[in-house]
Design a protein around this motif. Structure first.
Motif, PDB file in Angstrom:
ATOM      1  N   VAL A  36       0.884  -1.162   0.000  1.00  0.00           N
ATOM      2  CA  VAL A  36       0.000   0.000   0.000  1.00  0.00           C
ATOM      3  C   VAL A  36       0.919   1.208   0.000  1.00  0.00           C
ATOM      4  O   VAL A  36       1.746   1.361   0.906  1.00  0.00           O
ATOM      5  CB  VAL A  36      -0.923   0.016   1.242  1.00  0.00           C
ATOM      6  CG1 VAL A  36      -1.720   1.310   1.313  1.00  0.00           C
ATOM      7  CG2 VAL A  36      -1.852  -1.193   1.238  1.00  0.00           C
ATOM      8  N   ASP A  37       0.810   2.018  -1.009  1.00  0.00           N
ATOM      9  CA  ASP A  37       1.693   3.185  -1.162  1.00  0.00           C
ATOM     10  C   ASP A  37       3.166   2.784  -1.109  1.00  0.00           C
ATOM     11  O   ASP A  37       3.997   3.477  -0.518  1.00  0.00           O
ATOM     12  CB  ASP A  37       1.398   4.250  -0.102  1.00  0.00           C
ATOM     13  CG  ASP A  37      -0.007   4.817  -0.221  1.00  0.00           C
ATOM     14  OD1 ASP A  37      -0.555   4.806  -1.338  1.00  0.00           O
ATOM     15  OD2 ASP A  37      -0.551   5.277   0.795  1.00  0.00           O
ATOM     16  N   GLY A  38       3.479   1.624  -1.702  1.00  0.00           N
ATOM     17  CA  GLY A  38       4.856   1.163  -1.771  1.00  0.00           C
ATOM     18  C   GLY A  38       5.386   0.544  -0.484  1.00  0.00           C
ATOM     19  O   GLY A  38       6.555   0.177  -0.405  1.00  0.00           O
ATOM     20  N   LYS A  39       4.541   0.415   0.523  1.00  0.00           N
ATOM     21  CA  LYS A  39       4.956  -0.174   1.806  1.00  0.00           C
ATOM     22  C   LYS A  39       4.149  -1.426   2.081  1.00  0.00           C
ATOM     23  O   LYS A  39       2.995  -1.548   1.665  1.00  0.00           O
ATOM     24  CB  LYS A  39       4.738   0.818   2.953  1.00  0.00           C
ATOM     25  CG  LYS A  39       5.606   2.053   2.875  1.00  0.00           C
ATOM     26  CD  LYS A  39       5.367   2.933   4.077  1.00  0.00           C
ATOM     27  CE  LYS A  39       6.295   4.135   4.041  1.00  0.00           C
ATOM     28  NZ  LYS A  39       6.103   4.990   5.207  1.00  0.00           N
ATOM     29  N   THR A  70       1.903  -3.871   4.286  1.00  0.00           N
ATOM     30  CA  THR A  70       0.796  -3.497   5.160  1.00  0.00           C
ATOM     31  C   THR A  70       1.231  -3.377   6.619  1.00  0.00           C
ATOM     32  O   THR A  70       0.817  -2.451   7.311  1.00  0.00           O
ATOM     33  CB  THR A  70      -0.374  -4.492   5.038  1.00  0.00           C
ATOM     34  OG1 THR A  70       0.099  -5.823   5.274  1.00  0.00           O
ATOM     35  CG2 THR A  70      -1.016  -4.412   3.670  1.00  0.00           C
ATOM     36  N   TRP A  71       2.091  -4.261   7.073  1.00  0.00           N
ATOM     37  CA  TRP A  71       2.506  -4.214   8.476  1.00  0.00           C
ATOM     38  C   TRP A  71       3.278  -2.937   8.794  1.00  0.00           C
ATOM     39  O   TRP A  71       3.284  -2.483   9.936  1.00  0.00           O
ATOM     40  CB  TRP A  71       3.316  -5.456   8.869  1.00  0.00           C
ATOM     41  CG  TRP A  71       4.603  -5.624   8.127  1.00  0.00           C
ATOM     42  CD1 TRP A  71       4.821  -6.365   7.001  1.00  0.00           C
ATOM     43  CD2 TRP A  71       5.868  -5.027   8.444  1.00  0.00           C
ATOM     44  NE1 TRP A  71       6.130  -6.266   6.591  1.00  0.00           N
ATOM     45  CE2 TRP A  71       6.808  -5.450   7.466  1.00  0.00           C
ATOM     46  CE3 TRP A  71       6.309  -4.182   9.451  1.00  0.00           C
ATOM     47  CZ2 TRP A  71       8.138  -5.062   7.470  1.00  0.00           C
ATOM     48  CZ3 TRP A  71       7.648  -3.785   9.463  1.00  0.00           C
ATOM     49  CH2 TRP A  71       8.540  -4.232   8.479  1.00  0.00           C
ATOM     50  N   GLU A  72       3.900  -2.337   7.790  1.00  0.00           N
ATOM     51  CA  GLU A  72       4.636  -1.099   8.020  1.00  0.00           C
ATOM     52  C   GLU A  72       3.693   0.080   8.293  1.00  0.00           C
ATOM     53  O   GLU A  72       4.101   1.087   8.860  1.00  0.00           O
ATOM     54  CB  GLU A  72       5.518  -0.757   6.811  1.00  0.00           C
ATOM     55  CG  GLU A  72       6.652  -1.734   6.597  1.00  0.00           C
ATOM     56  CD  GLU A  72       7.474  -1.377   5.370  1.00  0.00           C
ATOM     57  OE1 GLU A  72       8.525  -0.736   5.545  1.00  0.00           O
ATOM     58  OE2 GLU A  72       7.057  -1.737   4.249  1.00  0.00           O
ATOM     59  N   LEU A  73       2.450  -0.045   7.879  1.00  0.00           N
ATOM     60  CA  LEU A  73       1.472   1.019   8.050  1.00  0.00           C
ATOM     61  C   LEU A  73       0.597   0.821   9.277  1.00  0.00           C
ATOM     62  O   LEU A  73      -0.125   1.732   9.681  1.00  0.00           O
ATOM     63  CB  LEU A  73       0.580   1.090   6.807  1.00  0.00           C
ATOM     64  CG  LEU A  73       1.301   1.356   5.488  1.00  0.00           C
ATOM     65  CD1 LEU A  73       0.363   1.124   4.317  1.00  0.00           C
ATOM     66  CD2 LEU A  73       1.858   2.759   5.470  1.00  0.00           C
ATOM     67  N   ALA A  74       0.651  -0.345   9.859  1.00  0.00           N
ATOM     68  CA  ALA A  74      -0.300  -0.741  10.897  1.00  0.00           C
ATOM     69  C   ALA A  74      -0.357   0.214  12.086  1.00  0.00           C
ATOM     70  O   ALA A  74      -1.426   0.731  12.409  1.00  0.00           O
ATOM     71  CB  ALA A  74      -0.003  -2.158  11.371  1.00  0.00           C
ATOM     72  N   GLU A  75       0.728   0.453  12.745  1.00  0.00           N
ATOM     73  CA  GLU A  75       0.694   1.243  13.976  1.00  0.00           C
ATOM     74  C   GLU A  75       0.472   2.726  13.709  1.00  0.00           C
ATOM     75  O   GLU A  75      -0.414   3.349  14.294  1.00  0.00           O
ATOM     76  CB  GLU A  75       1.970   1.027  14.790  1.00  0.00           C
ATOM     77  CG  GLU A  75       1.927   1.658  16.172  1.00  0.00           C
ATOM     78  CD  GLU A  75       0.772   1.174  17.044  1.00  0.00           C
ATOM     79  OE1 GLU A  75       0.225   1.997  17.808  1.00  0.00           O
ATOM     80  OE2 GLU A  75       0.396  -0.013  16.964  1.00  0.00           O
ATOM     81  N   GLU A  76       1.246   3.283  12.816  1.00  0.00           N
ATOM     82  CA  GLU A  76       1.181   4.727  12.571  1.00  0.00           C
ATOM     83  C   GLU A  76      -0.150   5.158  11.955  1.00  0.00           C
ATOM     84  O   GLU A  76      -0.604   6.275  12.162  1.00  0.00           O
ATOM     85  CB  GLU A  76       2.325   5.139  11.644  1.00  0.00           C
ATOM     86  CG  GLU A  76       2.435   6.629  11.416  1.00  0.00           C
ATOM     87  CD  GLU A  76       3.643   6.986  10.579  1.00  0.00           C
ATOM     88  OE1 GLU A  76       3.500   7.860   9.716  1.00  0.00           O
ATOM     89  OE2 GLU A  76       4.721   6.388  10.789  1.00  0.00           O
ATOM     90  N   ASN A  77      -0.783   4.283  11.200  1.00  0.00           N
ATOM     91  CA  ASN A  77      -2.017   4.632  10.489  1.00  0.00           C
ATOM     92  C   ASN A  77      -3.245   3.897  10.996  1.00  0.00           C
ATOM     93  O   ASN A  77      -4.245   3.811  10.278  1.00  0.00           O
ATOM     94  CB  ASN A  77      -1.825   4.357   8.991  1.00  0.00           C
ATOM     95  CG  ASN A  77      -0.767   5.241   8.398  1.00  0.00           C
ATOM     96  OD1 ASN A  77      -0.980   6.413   8.166  1.00  0.00           O
ATOM     97  ND2 ASN A  77       0.408   4.679   8.165  1.00  0.00           N
ATOM     98  N   LYS A  78      -3.194   3.377  12.196  1.00  0.00           N
ATOM     99  CA  LYS A  78      -4.291   2.554  12.701  1.00  0.00           C
ATOM    100  C   LYS A  78      -5.625   3.293  12.813  1.00  0.00           C
ATOM    101  O   LYS A  78      -6.679   2.670  12.830  1.00  0.00           O
ATOM    102  CB  LYS A  78      -3.921   1.912  14.035  1.00  0.00           C
ATOM    103  CG  LYS A  78      -3.846   2.873  15.193  1.00  0.00           C
ATOM    104  CD  LYS A  78      -3.469   2.155  16.457  1.00  0.00           C
ATOM    105  CE  LYS A  78      -3.486   3.116  17.631  1.00  0.00           C
ATOM    106  NZ  LYS A  78      -3.156   2.425  18.875  1.00  0.00           N
ATOM    107  N   ASP A  79      -5.584   4.623  12.859  1.00  0.00           N
ATOM    108  CA  ASP A  79      -6.816   5.402  12.947  1.00  0.00           C
ATOM    109  C   ASP A  79      -7.214   6.039  11.615  1.00  0.00           C
ATOM    110  O   ASP A  79      -8.155   6.830  11.561  1.00  0.00           O
ATOM    111  CB  ASP A  79      -6.684   6.479  14.026  1.00  0.00           C
ATOM    112  CG  ASP A  79      -6.565   5.866  15.406  1.00  0.00           C
ATOM    113  OD1 ASP A  79      -7.285   4.884  15.690  1.00  0.00           O
ATOM    114  OD2 ASP A  79      -5.742   6.344  16.208  1.00  0.00           O
TER     115      ASP A  79
END
Length: 148
Positions: free
Chosen positions: A39-42, A44-53
């Motif tokens: 997702v956006d070149g990352k 999914t686990w890389e986005l989990a914490e920072e984008n959880k909301d």
């Protein structure tokens, strides 16, 4: 059959990067699935914490997990579906909460019906899958109250 054996039947990626270091399993999955797990070149686990909301990013992670399941035969991680359900509940969009819960449960059940559990972890035994199953009746109750 191991994950790598399964993936390598689809494509034959190199295990090493150009600099000689070993690729991570996520990098191999990304290569074999033509980036389906990104997702956006990352990953999914890389986005989990920072984008959880962030509902939109979490929905895109759900889509990436489902596409990865189709392309790589990997069960989708429940985290993103649980987050989407939580965020829809907060916004009182119970229909969407129900949709994502039911979609995840259906896809996971279908995955295990097709592939079994031999040699792979069964996410249905984990707390996040159980939380998704548990929240579904309440979401349906809230939706029914909202619709009257």
């Amino acid at each position: 059959m191991s994950l790598l054996s399964y993936l390598f039947k689809k494509k034959q990626p190199s295990l090493n990067k150009e600099d000689g270091t070993t690729k991570t399993s996520g990098e191999l999955i990304s290569e074999v699935t033509d980036g389906a797990n990104l997702v956006d070149g990352k990953q999914t686990w890389e986005l989990a914490e920072e984008n959880k909301d962030d509902l939109e990013i979490m929905k895109r992670c759900c889509d990436a997990e489902l596409t990865t399941m189709d392309k790589a035969g990997l069960v989708p991680a429940p985290y993103y579906f649980e987050r989407v359900a939580i965020l829809f509940r907060k916004s009182k969009d119970y229909a969407q909460e129900i949709f994502y819960c039911e979609q995840y449960i259906e896809k996971v059940e279908s995955f295990y019906s097709k592939n079994g559990t031999k040699g792979i972890a069964d996410v249905r035994k984990g707390p996040r899958f159980k939380a998704i199953v548990k929240r579904l009746p309440k979401a349906k109750e809230l939706y029914a109250k909202q619709s009257t």
